[in-house]
Design a protein around this motif. Structure first.
Motif, PDB file in Angstrom:
ATOM      1  N   VAL A 347      41.710 -29.003 -58.055  1.00 49.35           N
ATOM      2  CA  VAL A 347      42.432 -30.149 -57.490  1.00 49.35           C
ATOM      3  C   VAL A 347      41.651 -31.432 -57.751  1.00 49.35           C
ATOM      4  CG1 VAL A 347      43.192 -31.229 -55.342  1.00 49.35           C
ATOM      5  CG2 VAL A 347      43.673 -28.801 -55.761  1.00 49.35           C
ATOM      6  N   HIS A 348      40.350 -31.401 -57.505  1.00 52.72           N
ATOM      7  CA  HIS A 348      39.519 -32.591 -57.700  1.00 52.72           C
ATOM      8  C   HIS A 348      39.534 -33.047 -59.156  1.00 52.72           C
ATOM      9  CE1 HIS A 348      35.681 -34.811 -58.296  1.00 52.72           C
ATOM     10  NE2 HIS A 348      36.011 -35.340 -57.123  1.00 52.72           N
ATOM     11  N   GLU A 349      39.571 -32.086 -60.081  1.00 50.38           N
ATOM     12  CA  GLU A 349      39.553 -32.400 -61.510  1.00 50.38           C
ATOM     13  C   GLU A 349      40.957 -32.563 -62.095  1.00 50.38           C
ATOM     14  OE1 GLU A 349      36.895 -33.023 -63.283  1.00 50.38           O
ATOM     15  OE2 GLU A 349      35.493 -32.629 -61.620  1.00 50.38           O
ATOM     16  N   ALA A 350      41.960 -32.600 -61.224  1.00 46.92           N
ATOM     17  CA  ALA A 350      43.362 -32.854 -61.625  1.00 46.92           C
ATOM     18  C   ALA A 350      43.878 -31.827 -62.629  1.00 46.92           C
ATOM     19  CB  ALA A 350      43.520 -34.261 -62.169  1.00 46.92           C
ATOM     20  N   TYR A 351      43.533 -30.557 -62.411  1.00 49.06           N
ATOM     21  CA  TYR A 351      44.193 -29.494 -63.173  1.00 49.06           C
ATOM     22  C   TYR A 351      45.675 -29.474 -62.790  1.00 49.06           C
ATOM     23  CZ  TYR A 351      40.065 -27.266 -65.241  1.00 49.06           C
ATOM     24  OH  TYR A 351      38.957 -26.987 -66.005  1.00 49.06           O
ATOM     25  N   ARG A 352      46.481 -28.953 -63.697  1.00 52.97           N
ATOM     26  CA  ARG A 352      47.925 -28.847 -63.456  1.00 52.97           C
ATOM     27  C   ARG A 352      48.234 -27.457 -62.906  1.00 52.97           C
ATOM     28  NH1 ARG A 352      50.689 -28.961 -68.021  1.00 52.97           N
ATOM     29  NH2 ARG A 352      52.419 -30.321 -67.453  1.00 52.97           N
ATOM     30  N   PHE A 353      49.103 -27.401 -61.898  1.00 52.83           N
ATOM     31  CA  PHE A 353      49.328 -26.172 -61.145  1.00 52.83           C
ATOM     32  C   PHE A 353      50.683 -25.526 -61.451  1.00 52.83           C
ATOM     33  CE2 PHE A 353      45.619 -27.487 -59.075  1.00 52.83           C
ATOM     34  CZ  PHE A 353      45.166 -26.483 -58.223  1.00 52.83           C
ATOM     35  N   PHE A 354      50.733 -24.226 -61.189  1.00 57.02           N
ATOM     36  CA  PHE A 354      51.914 -23.368 -61.205  1.00 57.02           C
ATOM     37  C   PHE A 354      52.370 -23.039 -62.624  1.00 57.02           C
ATOM     38  CE2 PHE A 354      53.064 -25.347 -56.810  1.00 57.02           C
ATOM     39  CZ  PHE A 354      51.913 -24.801 -56.262  1.00 57.02           C
ATOM     40  N   SER A 355      53.644 -22.716 -62.804  1.00 62.42           N
ATOM     41  CA  SER A 355      54.120 -22.039 -64.009  1.00 62.42           C
ATOM     42  C   SER A 355      53.795 -22.758 -65.309  1.00 62.42           C
ATOM     43  CB  SER A 355      55.641 -21.830 -63.916  1.00 62.42           C
ATOM     44  OG  SER A 355      55.961 -20.931 -62.887  1.00 62.42           O
ATOM     45  N   TYR A 356      53.999 -24.064 -65.366  1.00 63.92           N
ATOM     46  CA  TYR A 356      53.730 -24.825 -66.579  1.00 63.92           C
ATOM     47  C   TYR A 356      52.347 -25.481 -66.547  1.00 63.92           C
ATOM     48  CZ  TYR A 356      58.283 -24.592 -68.966  1.00 63.92           C
ATOM     49  OH  TYR A 356      59.393 -24.184 -69.684  1.00 63.92           O
ATOM     50  N   GLY A 357      51.499 -24.999 -65.658  1.00 64.98           N
ATOM     51  CA  GLY A 357      50.200 -25.630 -65.480  1.00 64.98           C
ATOM     52  C   GLY A 357      49.082 -24.983 -66.270  1.00 64.98           C
ATOM     53  N   ASP A 358      47.849 -25.242 -65.828  1.00 63.38           N
ATOM     54  CA  ASP A 358      46.640 -24.770 -66.488  1.00 63.38           C
ATOM     55  C   ASP A 358      46.274 -23.380 -65.966  1.00 63.38           C
ATOM     56  OD1 ASP A 358      46.332 -27.197 -67.968  1.00 63.38           O
ATOM     57  OD2 ASP A 358      45.579 -28.167 -66.148  1.00 63.38           O
ATOM     58  N   ALA A 359      45.143 -22.864 -66.456  1.00 62.50           N
ATOM     59  CA  ALA A 359      44.764 -21.491 -66.142  1.00 62.50           C
ATOM     60  C   ALA A 359      43.296 -21.403 -65.775  1.00 62.50           C
ATOM     61  CB  ALA A 359      45.071 -20.584 -67.329  1.00 62.50           C
ATOM     62  N   MET A 360      42.918 -20.229 -65.273  1.00 57.56           N
ATOM     63  CA  MET A 360      41.515 -19.921 -65.000  1.00 57.56           C
ATOM     64  C   MET A 360      41.238 -18.503 -65.457  1.00 57.56           C
ATOM     65  SD  MET A 360      41.674 -19.501 -60.809  1.00 57.56           S
ATOM     66  CE  MET A 360      39.922 -19.279 -60.634  1.00 57.56           C
ATOM     67  N   ILE A 361      39.972 -18.187 -65.677  1.00 58.93           N
ATOM     68  CA  ILE A 361      39.578 -16.829 -66.031  1.00 58.93           C
ATOM     69  C   ILE A 361      38.347 -16.479 -65.228  1.00 58.93           C
ATOM     70  CG2 ILE A 361      38.225 -17.540 -68.063  1.00 58.93           C
ATOM     71  CD1 ILE A 361      39.238 -14.891 -69.381  1.00 58.93           C
ATOM     72  N   LEU A 362      38.313 -15.247 -64.699  1.00 56.66           N
ATOM     73  CA  LEU A 362      37.213 -14.843 -63.831  1.00 56.66           C
ATOM     74  C   LEU A 362      37.013 -13.339 -63.905  1.00 56.66           C
ATOM     75  CD1 LEU A 362      38.451 -14.767 -60.120  1.00 56.66           C
ATOM     76  CD2 LEU A 362      39.998 -15.144 -62.038  1.00 56.66           C
ATOM     77  N   ASP A 363      35.783 -12.923 -63.609  1.00 54.38           N
ATOM     78  CA  ASP A 363      35.441 -11.514 -63.510  1.00 54.38           C
ATOM     79  C   ASP A 363      35.714 -11.012 -62.106  1.00 54.38           C
ATOM     80  OD1 ASP A 363      32.857 -12.459 -65.552  1.00 54.38           O
ATOM     81  OD2 ASP A 363      34.203 -10.836 -66.128  1.00 54.38           O
ATOM     82  N   ARG A 364      35.872  -9.695 -61.990  1.00 55.20           N
ATOM     83  CA  ARG A 364      36.028  -9.077 -60.688  1.00 55.20           C
ATOM     84  C   ARG A 364      34.727  -9.185 -59.904  1.00 55.20           C
ATOM     85  NH1 ARG A 364      37.710  -3.009 -61.078  1.00 55.20           N
ATOM     86  NH2 ARG A 364      35.465  -2.609 -61.170  1.00 55.20           N
ATOM     87  N   ALA A 365      34.842  -9.515 -58.631  1.00 57.72           N
ATOM     88  CA  ALA A 365      33.663  -9.578 -57.764  1.00 57.72           C
ATOM     89  C   ALA A 365      33.093  -8.179 -57.579  1.00 57.72           C
ATOM     90  CB  ALA A 365      34.036 -10.200 -56.427  1.00 57.72           C
ATOM     91  N   PRO A 366      31.779  -8.053 -57.396  1.00 61.25           N
ATOM     92  CA  PRO A 366      31.161  -6.725 -57.311  1.00 61.25           C
ATOM     93  C   PRO A 366      31.715  -5.860 -56.186  1.00 61.25           C
ATOM     94  CG  PRO A 366      29.481  -8.425 -57.635  1.00 61.25           C
ATOM     95  CD  PRO A 366      30.770  -9.141 -57.403  1.00 61.25           C
TER      96      PRO A 366
END
Length: 368
Positions: A347-366
């Motif tokens: 939100v602070h970095e003004a990423y775009r949200f929801f279907s036509y928005g941006d993405a993230m990638i993450l590993d599973r927490a231990p």
């Protein structure tokens, strides 16, 4: 779950201006927030990395198994007229029940939503072009039972597709544009049946697929037909009390063999989107942890913090609605505070949200 999991725990402040109304100029031009792995005790935490989807291959280990959803979005929204009065009516096809032949006529039975200025009663017929939609009554799932046919004996499938529009999500405040026909589908779309797109997969291009293959990644498909539940607000205080809509999914023997190969070479299974997570975890093989069984069935799987993942090791996903089951799934996968902290950063970095928005990638927490 054994303890109250309040839906308010998955809330965050989202300025409406960050809800993407149009896609990025190119599929892989969207931004990608890369969350670092969870550090061991005593190690300093690393900051997330800001990238673009075009860089995705650099954030997936070589040799990984990448799984995408090959569902295809229906042209589900039909704006027609009631036969006789010509009053306006809107029909939203949700799920096909059956194909049949009655006399010399092809028909299809569907579950649908509908609205008009006056109640849609049994026997009401809505017409758009050669397509005729007859309302039969209410089904036990709260939807309408409708029967589709054509008035002139023409192809029912062609008439349905010609009459329908792309069903853009309710938070996209505009009518569909010609570009939405392509951009609100993934390049993997093969099996028609979804009423919403598996949005993380919409970032992929043939070039990106080639880059992943050149890194030794396998790319396999599952099918999960995204239903209306993806937009259903959680109104219960406790997530356990939220009624999950059933969604049809398929996991093939080929995908099961690919998961087994990934386990044999100690390679991660990367899910492209929460729909893939739900399909793979619904198909988990209780006799072989980390593996999946071939199946074609319905799932109502609710994943929230406390769930123990068996199959998925890494997740690429778009940013989801506050207080939603999809955000709860991502928090279960990556850790609630870790994920919500990333959302606040987005939100602070003004990423775009929801279907036509941006993405993230993450590993599973231990501990997930």
């Amino acid at each position: 779950m054994g303890q109250l999991m309040r839906v308010t725990e998955f809330d965050f402040e989202l300025p409406p201006k960050l809800i993407a109304q149009i896609p990025a100029p190119s599929r892989e031009g969207a931004r990608l927030l890369v969350l670092p792995p969870v550090m061991h005790a005593g190690e300093p935490a690393k900051a997330p990395n800001h990238a673009t989807v075009a860089d995705l291959a650099n954030h997936i280990p070589s040799g990984a198994l990448v799984v995408v959803n090959d569902t295809k979005v229906l042209r589900a929204r039909i704006l027609g007229n009631k036969e006789g009065t010509m009053g306006r009516a809107e029909v939203f096809l949700v799920r096909k029940v059956s194909d049949a032949i009655e006399g010399d006529k092809n028909i299809q039975r569907w579950r649908a939503m509908g609205r008009a200025s006056k109640a849609l009663r049994p026997g009401t017929r809505v017409v758009k072009g050669s397509l005729v939609i007859e309302f039969q009554g209410a089904a036990d799932d709260g939807l309408f039972e409708v029967v589709l046919s054509t008035s002139d004996g023409s192809s029912l499938e062609e008439a349905r597709r010609a009459a329908g529009q792309v069903p853009l999500p309710p938070y996209i405040k505009r009518e569909p544009l010609p570009d939405d026909e392509e951009r609100y589908q993934t390049i993997f779309a093969r099996h028609e049946g979804a009423v919403a797109a598996p949005t993380a997969g919409m970032h992929f291009t043939p070039e990106l697929v080639l880059q992943l293959r050149e890194r030794g990644c396998e790319i396999e498909v599952c099918t999960l037909h995204v239903g209306l539940g993806t937009f259903q607000p959680v109104t219960a205080e406790d997530l356990d009390d939220h009624p999950m809509h059933s969604e049809y999914f398929e996991v093939s023997r080929d995908l099961g063999a690919a998961v087994a190969r990934a386990r044999a070479r100690n390679a991660p299974v990367v899910a492209i989107g929460t729909t893939v997570v739900r399909a793979l975890e619904s198909a988990r093989d209780p006799a072989r942890p980390g593996h999946v069984r071939a199946c074609a069935e319905e799932t109502r799987l609710l994943i929230q913090p406390g769930y123990r993942f068996s199959v998925v090791d890494r997740l690429m996903t778009n940013f989801h609605l506050p207080k939603s089951t999809l955000l709860a799934l991502v928090c279960a996968f990556g850790g609630t505070e870790r994920v919500l902290s990333a959302y606040r950063m987005a939100v602070h970095e003004a990423y775009r949200f929801f279907s036509y928005g941006d993405a993230m990638i993450l590993d599973r927490a231990p501990d997930a």
